[in-house]
Design a protein around this motif. Structure first.
Motif, PDB file in Angstrom:
ATOM      1  N   GLY A   1      36.003  40.727  14.083  1.00  0.00           N
ATOM      2  CA  GLY A   1      36.824  39.536  14.281  1.00  0.00           C
ATOM      3  C   GLY A   1      37.181  39.262  15.724  1.00  0.00           C
ATOM      4  N   ILE A   2      36.528  39.952  16.667  1.00  0.00           N
ATOM      5  CA  ILE A   2      36.859  39.793  18.080  1.00  0.00           C
ATOM      6  C   ILE A   2      36.093  38.608  18.655  1.00  0.00           C
ATOM      7  N   SER A   3      36.852  37.589  19.041  1.00  0.00           N
ATOM      8  CA  SER A   3      36.242  36.376  19.591  1.00  0.00           C
ATOM      9  C   SER A   3      36.241  36.356  21.113  1.00  0.00           C
ATOM     10  N   HIS A   4      37.133  37.132  21.744  1.00  0.00           N
ATOM     11  CA  HIS A   4      37.270  37.096  23.201  1.00  0.00           C
ATOM     12  C   HIS A   4      37.569  38.489  23.750  1.00  0.00           C
ATOM     13  N   VAL A   5      37.125  38.722  24.981  1.00  0.00           N
ATOM     14  CA  VAL A   5      37.464  39.946  25.715  1.00  0.00           C
ATOM     15  C   VAL A   5      38.153  39.530  27.001  1.00  0.00           C
ATOM     16  N   LEU A   6      39.283  40.162  27.257  1.00  0.00           N
ATOM     17  CA  LEU A   6      40.058  39.912  28.468  1.00  0.00           C
ATOM     18  C   LEU A   6      39.899  41.115  29.392  1.00  0.00           C
ATOM     19  N   VAL A   7      39.498  40.865  30.627  1.00  0.00           N
ATOM     20  CA  VAL A   7      39.388  41.918  31.640  1.00  0.00           C
ATOM     21  C   VAL A   7      40.595  41.785  32.554  1.00  0.00           C
ATOM     22  N   ARG A   8      41.303  42.895  32.736  1.00  0.00           N
ATOM     23  CA  ARG A   8      42.501  42.862  33.566  1.00  0.00           C
ATOM     24  C   ARG A   8      42.178  42.426  34.987  1.00  0.00           C
ATOM     25  N   PRO A   9      43.057  41.657  35.603  1.00  0.00           N
ATOM     26  CA  PRO A   9      42.836  41.241  36.996  1.00  0.00           C
ATOM     27  C   PRO A   9      42.619  42.460  37.887  1.00  0.00           C
ATOM     28  N   GLY A  10      41.661  42.353  38.773  1.00  0.00           N
ATOM     29  CA  GLY A  10      41.376  43.430  39.711  1.00  0.00           C
ATOM     30  C   GLY A  10      40.328  44.414  39.223  1.00  0.00           C
ATOM     31  N   LEU A  11      40.031  44.405  37.930  1.00  0.00           N
ATOM     32  CA  LEU A  11      38.987  45.291  37.419  1.00  0.00           C
ATOM     33  C   LEU A  11      37.640  44.595  37.504  1.00  0.00           C
ATOM     34  N   GLU A  12      36.614  45.377  37.757  1.00  0.00           N
ATOM     35  CA  GLU A  12      35.268  44.817  37.766  1.00  0.00           C
ATOM     36  C   GLU A  12      34.824  44.608  36.316  1.00  0.00           C
ATOM     37  N   GLU A  13      34.257  43.436  36.049  1.00  0.00           N
ATOM     38  CA  GLU A  13      33.836  43.178  34.674  1.00  0.00           C
ATOM     39  C   GLU A  13      32.592  44.001  34.350  1.00  0.00           C
ATOM     40  N   PRO A  14      32.549  44.531  33.126  1.00  0.00           N
ATOM     41  CA  PRO A  14      31.376  45.318  32.729  1.00  0.00           C
ATOM     42  C   PRO A  14      30.111  44.464  32.732  1.00  0.00           C
ATOM     43  N   GLU A  15      29.013  45.075  33.126  1.00  0.00           N
ATOM     44  CA  GLU A  15      27.720  44.375  33.190  1.00  0.00           C
ATOM     45  C   GLU A  15      27.365  43.741  31.845  1.00  0.00           C
ATOM     46  N   ALA A  16      27.659  44.442  30.733  1.00  0.00           N
ATOM     47  CA  ALA A  16      27.296  43.947  29.398  1.00  0.00           C
ATOM     48  C   ALA A  16      28.007  42.645  29.041  1.00  0.00           C
ATOM     49  N   LEU A  17      29.156  42.379  29.660  1.00  0.00           N
ATOM     50  CA  LEU A  17      29.880  41.136  29.357  1.00  0.00           C
ATOM     51  C   LEU A  17      29.189  39.904  29.940  1.00  0.00           C
ATOM     52  N   LYS A  18      28.243  40.114  30.815  1.00  0.00           N
ATOM     53  CA  LYS A  18      27.552  38.964  31.406  1.00  0.00           C
ATOM     54  C   LYS A  18      26.710  38.217  30.380  1.00  0.00           C
ATOM     55  N   ALA A  19      26.435  38.843  29.215  1.00  0.00           N
ATOM     56  CA  ALA A  19      25.742  38.158  28.123  1.00  0.00           C
ATOM     57  C   ALA A  19      26.712  37.274  27.335  1.00  0.00           C
ATOM     58  N   TRP A  20      27.999  37.446  27.554  1.00  0.00           N
ATOM     59  CA  TRP A  20      29.021  36.632  26.907  1.00  0.00           C
ATOM     60  C   TRP A  20      29.250  35.389  27.767  1.00  0.00           C
ATOM     61  N   ARG A  21      30.014  34.438  27.265  1.00  0.00           N
ATOM     62  CA  ARG A  21      30.288  33.219  28.027  1.00  0.00           C
ATOM     63  C   ARG A  21      31.651  33.339  28.717  1.00  0.00           C
ATOM     64  N   GLU A  22      31.643  33.277  30.034  1.00  0.00           N
ATOM     65  CA  GLU A  22      32.904  33.322  30.776  1.00  0.00           C
ATOM     66  C   GLU A  22      33.604  31.977  30.604  1.00  0.00           C
ATOM     67  N   VAL A  23      34.852  32.006  30.115  1.00  0.00           N
ATOM     68  CA  VAL A  23      35.561  30.753  29.852  1.00  0.00           C
ATOM     69  C   VAL A  23      36.770  30.549  30.764  1.00  0.00           C
ATOM     70  N   ILE A  24      37.333  31.630  31.288  1.00  0.00           N
ATOM     71  CA  ILE A  24      38.443  31.525  32.243  1.00  0.00           C
ATOM     72  C   ILE A  24      38.254  32.597  33.306  1.00  0.00           C
TER      73      ILE A  24
END
Length: 190
Positions: free
Chosen positions: A65-88
């Motif tokens: 049921g997970i529709s979104h992943v939030l990465v804390r400010p200042g953390l580098e986003e995981p490479e695997a998230l680049k297949a997801w759509r960045e919305v904010i």
């Protein structure tokens, strides 16, 4: 922006959560009405398994049921998230939308097809679904518990439905007979 983006009813997953954000207390959705996968009001006590590893498989996350992943400010986003759509990405939020997410409620049809659903009515202990014709089961991205019951209602009368615990600890409701075009599935916590 976050509330509008989460309006589809999915769960928010906070990557590498060290502590709650000042504006997002994950143990309560009361203030902002955004349920978090890691929060008490969604899956605690822990009965649904966490997603496997850090590969951010869209299908694995969608099954929970997970529709979104939030990465804390200042953390580098995981490479695997680049297949997801960045919305904010505004310095306060770095939010990714799951491309595989359709709904926390998905019906399986007789022909093997799948149809996303939304409850026609929902309270903390009841859900009612207008079931599509030919539905034989529904997967609900919510923790299984033995106190959940389900009944299919249509012109043929009422029929109990079996609630199973899936491999990840979620609920799967299996109907005794395929749903007709006017079937209502009532799910209730006793």
């Amino acid at each position: 922006g976050l509330r509008a983006e989460m309006a589809d009813g999915g769960l928010l997953y906070i990557h590498d959560r060290a502590s709650d954000f000042d504006y997002l207390q994950i143990n309560s959705t009361t203030g902002i009405d955004i349920p978090c996968f890691q929060g008490y009001e969604t899956i605690r006590p822990a009965t649904m398994a966490d997603p496997a590893g850090k590969d951010f498989s869209p299908e694995d996350f969608a099954s929970r049921g997970i529709s979104h992943v939030l990465v804390r400010p200042g953390l580098e986003e995981p490479e695997a998230l680049k297949a997801w759509r960045e919305v904010i990405n505004d310095g306060k939020l770095h939010l990714y939308r799951n491309p595989a997410f359709q709904s926390r409620f998905v019906a399986t049809l007789e022909d093997g097809g799948r149809a996303p659903l939304q409850p026609a009515h929902r309270t903390p202990n009841t859900m009612r679904f207008a079931m599509p014709a030919g539905a034989v089961a529904i997967d609900i991205a919510q923790p299984w518990h033995r106190k959940w019951t389900a009944t299919l209602e249509d012109s043929s009368g009422q029929a109990p439905a079996r609630i199973e615990k899936t491999a990840i600890g979620a609920m799967r409701i299996v109907l005794e007979r395929p749903a007709s075009g006017n079937s209502i599935l009532q799910v209730r916590f006793e």
